[in-house]
Design a protein around this motif. Structure first.
Motif, PDB file in Angstrom:
ATOM      1  N   THR A 198       1.199   1.860  -1.549  1.00 27.15           N
ATOM      2  CA  THR A 198       0.565   0.553  -1.309  1.00 27.15           C
ATOM      3  C   THR A 198      -0.326   0.153  -2.465  1.00 27.15           C
ATOM      4  OG1 THR A 198      -1.250   1.449   0.026  1.00 27.15           O
ATOM      5  CG2 THR A 198       0.766   0.841   1.170  1.00 27.15           C
ATOM      6  N   LYS A 199      -1.608  -0.095  -2.199  1.00 27.01           N
ATOM      7  CA  LYS A 199      -2.491  -0.629  -3.236  1.00 27.01           C
ATOM      8  C   LYS A 199      -3.758   0.210  -3.351  1.00 27.01           C
ATOM      9  CE  LYS A 199      -5.307  -4.688  -4.345  1.00 27.01           C
ATOM     10  NZ  LYS A 199      -5.737  -6.032  -3.900  1.00 27.01           N
ATOM     11  N   VAL A 200      -4.159   0.426  -4.584  1.00 27.66           N
ATOM     12  CA  VAL A 200      -5.410   1.115  -4.865  1.00 27.66           C
ATOM     13  C   VAL A 200      -6.200   0.258  -5.838  1.00 27.66           C
ATOM     14  CG1 VAL A 200      -6.471   3.206  -5.804  1.00 27.66           C
ATOM     15  CG2 VAL A 200      -4.290   3.369  -4.575  1.00 27.66           C
ATOM     16  N   THR A 201      -7.489   0.171  -5.630  1.00 27.36           N
ATOM     17  CA  THR A 201      -8.337  -0.603  -6.530  1.00 27.36           C
ATOM     18  C   THR A 201      -9.575   0.193  -6.876  1.00 27.36           C
ATOM     19  OG1 THR A 201      -7.580  -2.713  -5.638  1.00 27.36           O
ATOM     20  CG2 THR A 201      -9.681  -2.732  -6.779  1.00 27.36           C
ATOM     21  N   ASN A 202      -9.954   0.153  -8.158  1.00 26.26           N
ATOM     22  CA  ASN A 202     -11.249   0.711  -8.557  1.00 26.26           C
ATOM     23  C   ASN A 202     -11.979  -0.327  -9.387  1.00 26.26           C
ATOM     24  OD1 ASN A 202     -10.176   0.889 -11.151  1.00 26.26           O
ATOM     25  ND2 ASN A 202      -9.797   3.098 -11.011  1.00 26.26           N
ATOM     26  N   GLU A 203     -13.003   0.084 -10.079  1.00 28.65           N
ATOM     27  CA  GLU A 203     -13.850  -0.878 -10.766  1.00 28.65           C
ATOM     28  C   GLU A 203     -13.190  -1.488 -11.996  1.00 28.65           C
ATOM     29  OE1 GLU A 203     -14.451   2.252 -10.240  1.00 28.65           O
ATOM     30  OE2 GLU A 203     -14.822   3.287 -12.142  1.00 28.65           O
ATOM     31  N   VAL A 204     -12.099  -0.904 -12.477  1.00 29.77           N
ATOM     32  CA  VAL A 204     -11.483  -1.428 -13.698  1.00 29.77           C
ATOM     33  C   VAL A 204     -10.069  -1.945 -13.500  1.00 29.77           C
ATOM     34  CG1 VAL A 204     -12.882   0.050 -15.170  1.00 29.77           C
ATOM     35  CG2 VAL A 204     -10.635   0.828 -14.440  1.00 29.77           C
ATOM     36  N   ALA A 205      -9.372  -1.544 -12.452  1.00 29.32           N
ATOM     37  CA  ALA A 205      -7.964  -1.906 -12.320  1.00 29.32           C
ATOM     38  C   ALA A 205      -7.517  -1.814 -10.872  1.00 29.32           C
ATOM     39  CB  ALA A 205      -7.106  -0.971 -13.179  1.00 29.32           C
ATOM     40  N   LEU A 219      -3.741  -0.897  -8.672  1.00 31.52           N
ATOM     41  CA  LEU A 219      -2.425  -0.287  -8.788  1.00 31.52           C
ATOM     42  C   LEU A 219      -1.627  -0.666  -7.554  1.00 31.52           C
ATOM     43  CD1 LEU A 219      -0.452   1.613 -10.225  1.00 31.52           C
ATOM     44  CD2 LEU A 219      -1.575   3.529  -9.081  1.00 31.52           C
ATOM     45  N   PHE A 220      -0.466  -1.292  -7.787  1.00 35.11           N
ATOM     46  CA  PHE A 220       0.391  -1.720  -6.700  1.00 35.11           C
ATOM     47  C   PHE A 220       1.645  -0.852  -6.689  1.00 35.11           C
ATOM     48  CE2 PHE A 220      -1.944  -5.488  -5.631  1.00 35.11           C
ATOM     49  CZ  PHE A 220      -2.585  -5.825  -6.805  1.00 35.11           C
ATOM     50  N   ILE A 221       1.958  -0.296  -5.534  1.00 33.90           N
ATOM     51  CA  ILE A 221       3.112   0.593  -5.392  1.00 33.90           C
ATOM     52  C   ILE A 221       3.933   0.110  -4.213  1.00 33.90           C
ATOM     53  CG2 ILE A 221       3.861   2.985  -5.076  1.00 33.90           C
ATOM     54  CD1 ILE A 221       0.988   3.789  -6.007  1.00 33.90           C
ATOM     55  N   PRO A 222       5.199  -0.294  -4.453  1.00 31.43           N
ATOM     56  CA  PRO A 222       6.030  -0.772  -3.345  1.00 31.43           C
ATOM     57  C   PRO A 222       6.431   0.378  -2.435  1.00 31.43           C
ATOM     58  CG  PRO A 222       7.315  -0.633  -5.369  1.00 31.43           C
ATOM     59  CD  PRO A 222       5.898  -0.339  -5.742  1.00 31.43           C
ATOM     60  N   ALA A 223       7.017   0.026  -1.313  1.00 29.38           N
ATOM     61  CA  ALA A 223       7.345   1.036  -0.314  1.00 29.38           C
ATOM     62  C   ALA A 223       8.312   2.098  -0.831  1.00 29.38           C
ATOM     63  CB  ALA A 223       7.925   0.357   0.928  1.00 29.38           C
ATOM     64  N   ASP A 224       9.262   1.719  -1.687  1.00 24.50           N
ATOM     65  CA  ASP A 224      10.231   2.716  -2.171  1.00 24.50           C
ATOM     66  C   ASP A 224       9.653   3.589  -3.292  1.00 24.50           C
ATOM     67  OD1 ASP A 224      12.319   0.488  -4.240  1.00 24.50           O
ATOM     68  OD2 ASP A 224      10.248   1.146  -4.435  1.00 24.50           O
ATOM     69  N   ARG A 225       8.497   3.254  -3.801  1.00 23.70           N
ATOM     70  CA  ARG A 225       7.769   4.017  -4.826  1.00 23.70           C
ATOM     71  C   ARG A 225       8.563   4.235  -6.115  1.00 23.70           C
ATOM     72  NH1 ARG A 225       4.357   8.051  -4.479  1.00 23.70           N
ATOM     73  NH2 ARG A 225       6.001   9.626  -4.432  1.00 23.70           N
ATOM     74  N   LYS A 226       9.577   3.449  -6.352  1.00 24.31           N
ATOM     75  CA  LYS A 226      10.369   3.625  -7.568  1.00 24.31           C
ATOM     76  C   LYS A 226       9.802   2.850  -8.749  1.00 24.31           C
ATOM     77  CE  LYS A 226      14.676   4.741  -5.201  1.00 24.31           C
ATOM     78  NZ  LYS A 226      14.587   6.176  -5.559  1.00 24.31           N
ATOM     79  N   SER A 227       8.724   2.162  -8.528  1.00 22.79           N
ATOM     80  CA  SER A 227       8.029   1.497  -9.614  1.00 22.79           C
ATOM     81  C   SER A 227       6.565   1.378  -9.232  1.00 22.79           C
ATOM     82  CB  SER A 227       8.624   0.110  -9.871  1.00 22.79           C
ATOM     83  OG  SER A 227       8.379  -0.730  -8.764  1.00 22.79           O
ATOM     84  N   SER A 228       5.760   1.010 -10.211  1.00 20.72           N
ATOM     85  CA  SER A 228       4.351   0.735  -9.923  1.00 20.72           C
ATOM     86  C   SER A 228       3.859  -0.283 -10.937  1.00 20.72           C
ATOM     87  CB  SER A 228       3.505   2.009  -9.983  1.00 20.72           C
ATOM     88  OG  SER A 228       3.599   2.636 -11.249  1.00 20.72           O
TER      89      SER A 228
END
Lengths: 117, 111
Positions: B53-60, B62-71
């Motif tokens: 899914t999605k992760v966020t920190n203070e600088v960026a 990261l988006f990860i689709p359900a199949d995780r074959k890309s980010s």
């Protein structure tokens, strides 16, 4: 904390010579790694260690050897230098391993630029 | 090993959002996706890490689709100091031997 330190910063070797690249970390990390980065390319894993006394090969181990006698130090040995080993070498360390090999934040040293002529 | 691929380069202007994608078709089922930033003559530096899914920190973010074959690494409102090479890192199988850095994306931010 100094983090991960590497020596030397630069080195020129003649074909067939040997040398040891030094790497030390002061973060008490269990995992340590050696990578090489050829010009304009990504990093490739040479060797890694999951703790003192335990080492294993990465993707490109040929021509190199490592040892891990202490938690802090992880030297990389080149026995018979070849032009193909001209590269920048990075040492890294990490503390914990989440699931999977990629599941840990690695802290990198500044690198050693090696030229073999 | 199948390559973990990224666009070679991207250009942007200060203040814009930049999205850099990494294709990792062979990512291991239980492995994380990590992104690093590298400036010339320096070692890579950790930016962000995620599993799904999605992760966020203070600088960026990261988006990860359900199949995780890309980010996709998202840098909001880039500045000149964000000019660097960005690498994704994944495990493509069991063990560290399968640890693979992406091909790297050179980001140039202009005024």
């Amino acid at each position: 904390n100094a983090g991960v330190t590497q020596t030397p910063k630069f080195r020129i070797l003649k074909i067939g010579q040997s040398m040891t690249l030094q790497c030390t970390q002061d973060m008490n990390h269990n995992y340590m790694y050696w990578y090489r980065q050829d010009p304009g390319m990504g990093l490739k894993l040479i060797y890694y260690s999951v703790g003192a006394g335990i080492t294993d090969k990465g993707e490109v181990p040929n021509g190199y050897n490592v040892s891990r006698s202490t938690t802090e130090d992880f030297p990389l040995r080149l026995e018979l230098a070849a032009p193909s080993q001209t590269s920048v070498y990075f040492c890294a360390s990490s503390q914990t391993r989440l699931q999977g090999a990629g599941g840990n934040e690695q802290f990198f040293g500044p690198g050693t630029r090696l030229t073999v002529l | 090993l199948a390559k973990t691929t990224q666009p070679i380069s991207m250009d942007s202007y200060e203040g814009q959002e930049v999205n850099i994608t990494c294709s990792h078709n062979n990512i291991a089922t239980n492995d994380y996706i990590t992104w690093y930033q590298q400036f010339p003559s320096q070692g890579p530096r950790f930016i962000i890490q995620g599993y799904k899914t999605k992760v966020t920190n203070e600088v960026a973010s990261l988006f990860i689709p359900a199949d995780r074959k890309s980010s996709t690494l998202s840098l909001p409102r880039v500045s000149l100091s964000d000019t660097a090479v960005y690498y994704c890192l994944v495990g493509e199988g069991e063990g560290f031997q399968k640890l693979v850095f992406g091909t790297g994306t050179r980001l140039l931010v202009s005024p």
